[in-house]
Design an enzyme around this catalytic site. Sequence first.
Site, PDB file in Angstrom:
ATOM      1  N   ALA A 398      43.900  43.818  38.003  1.00 15.91           N
ATOM      2  CA  ALA A 398      43.180  42.783  37.262  1.00 15.91           C
ATOM      3  C   ALA A 398      41.798  43.262  36.849  1.00 15.91           C
ATOM      4  O   ALA A 398      41.062  43.834  37.641  1.00 15.91           O
ATOM      5  CB  ALA A 398      43.049  41.514  38.106  1.00 15.91           C
ATOM      6  N   CYS A 399      41.473  43.034  35.569  1.00 16.92           N
ATOM      7  CA  CYS A 399      40.106  43.225  35.094  1.00 16.92           C
ATOM      8  C   CYS A 399      39.671  41.941  34.410  1.00 16.92           C
ATOM      9  O   CYS A 399      40.402  40.954  34.408  1.00 16.92           O
ATOM     10  CB  CYS A 399      39.999  44.418  34.150  1.00 16.92           C
ATOM     11  SG  CYS A 399      40.828  44.209  32.564  1.00 16.92           S
ATOM     12  N   ASP A 400      38.498  41.917  33.840  1.00 16.71           N
ATOM     13  CA  ASP A 400      37.946  40.668  33.336  1.00 16.71           C
ATOM     14  C   ASP A 400      38.768  40.103  32.186  1.00 16.71           C
ATOM     15  O   ASP A 400      39.066  38.921  32.147  1.00 16.71           O
ATOM     16  CB  ASP A 400      36.496  40.877  32.893  1.00 16.71           C
ATOM     17  CG  ASP A 400      35.768  39.566  32.670  1.00 16.71           C
ATOM     18  OD1 ASP A 400      35.536  38.862  33.667  1.00 16.71           O
ATOM     19  OD2 ASP A 400      35.473  39.233  31.518  1.00 16.71           O
ATOM     20  N   SER A 405      40.789  48.247  31.243  1.00 19.53           N
ATOM     21  CA  SER A 405      40.893  48.981  32.500  1.00 19.53           C
ATOM     22  C   SER A 405      42.103  48.564  33.323  1.00 19.53           C
ATOM     23  O   SER A 405      42.706  49.387  34.011  1.00 19.53           O
ATOM     24  CB  SER A 405      39.609  48.796  33.320  1.00 19.53           C
ATOM     25  OG  SER A 405      39.302  47.433  33.490  1.00 19.53           O
ATOM     26  N   VAL A 431      41.565  38.620  35.376  1.00 19.34           N
ATOM     27  CA  VAL A 431      41.332  38.218  36.765  1.00 19.34           C
ATOM     28  C   VAL A 431      41.539  36.716  36.948  1.00 19.34           C
ATOM     29  O   VAL A 431      41.938  36.267  38.029  1.00 19.34           O
ATOM     30  CB  VAL A 431      39.913  38.639  37.213  1.00 19.34           C
ATOM     31  CG1 VAL A 431      38.843  37.833  36.478  1.00 19.34           C
ATOM     32  CG2 VAL A 431      39.758  38.498  38.727  1.00 19.34           C
TER      33      VAL A 431
END
Length: 481
Positions: A398-400, A405, A431
Amino acid sequence: MELSKNSSDSTLNKGGNSKAKLQKFGGFLSGMVLPNIGAFIAWGLITAIFIPTGWWPNEAFAKLVGPMITYLLPILIGYTGGKLVYGVRGSVVGAVATVGVIIGASIPMFLGAMIMGPLGGYLIKKFDQLIEGKVPTGFEMLVNNFSAGILGGLLTLLGSSFIGPVVNSVSVAIGGAALFITQKGLLPFIAILVEPGKILFLNNAINHGVFSPLGIEQVKTAGKSIFFLLESDPGPGLGLLVAYMLYGKGNAKQSAPGAAIIHFLGGIHEIYFPYVLMKPILILAVIGGGMAADLTFVVTKAGLVAPPSPGSIFAELAMCPKGGFLPVITGIAVGAVVSFLIASVLLKRSNVEVDDDSFDDAKNLVSNLKAESKGQKTQNVEKIEEKSIEIPNLIVFACDAGMGSSAMGESILKKKIKDAGLSIVVKHSAVNEIPKEAEVVFTQEGLVGRAKQVAPDAKIVTVKNFLDNTTYDKFIETLKK
């Protein structure tokens, strides 16, 4: 010049609260825009192909361009802004409120949507908090539906009569100033702000708050816009990384080829930020490359039909109008060459060794800066004990935004799991949208708090650099044991 941990801390504190607030603001803006980039690309492709000056003009399909830019895209932004503040309920009120500023203005209301969407979400959230526990049993649905409808209606009237016209006037003024700067040949100097801003994750406030709305308005009249190229240009970063490939040392030199591929082809620009931060004077290289590229774009009258995201060469070319490939490619190439030449001179003449620890410190600093830009504080998280990890059914990276990423991390981890002979499903997500069934979540340190809120029962594994295989290798070894 070595970048010590103390210097990292001082760099983070420099600028005080104002920089942190601007980073947080930029992160919130990108949170409204990035999830809807697919819609922007769809509109851009339809525009590039079917308008009278497009690749295959089609009068019937060209009718889609106006409604999409006027209604669809702003409403999507308003919907997402409300959702960021207060979930689905906030998104509905935010979308309704956005219609008001659309009707109250004569230009596409992207800035208005960025105001009304979060405002609608915030106000309905406050209303729900105010009446919590005070609604008689059996009247909950009635109160919920009518409160959202009444508040959304009032905000629509406010947007149409006041906020829309005000934002319209401000947008016209900003557009006029930008046009004046462009006509006077001063636009290349914007790289002095944009390139350092990218390194510090301040670019989102400028890119999504100013460049994209200006560019989309310019597309309506000119069919393309240079503003889409100012921040997304991958040329300067590529030139810097090629210089490291030839004249760098240690891990920085060894990792530069892979970073160049990810940056230029994958469009993940943050991959080159540590290479600048470990030797801050190299900011001159990317600024020089950015200015040279922007000057070339101005001279050749380059432009794109929609914002390219991520900033990959493929996305840049996909958003080119008919006959616009050569100016765009030339500008990117010029920026890369100038950045490479400056970076090469600075690297060869530097008398200071930059060791691998300094490169690691620079990568950690980038992680901290990115966490700040998302409004998060980095935190120390206890490492998962080896004996506490069992073979999971689902791992989520999880990324923003759930795009850059996290997708890269998923790809790396999935390959390692396959090579280890394990059968585990690996996915990536934003996320805030981690699946409830996730048993292990990989994420950056600054997002741990939000990950725990969304997936409280999942084990959290933190990563500072999503390309660093060390964390993944340790995790796989633990599972195999």
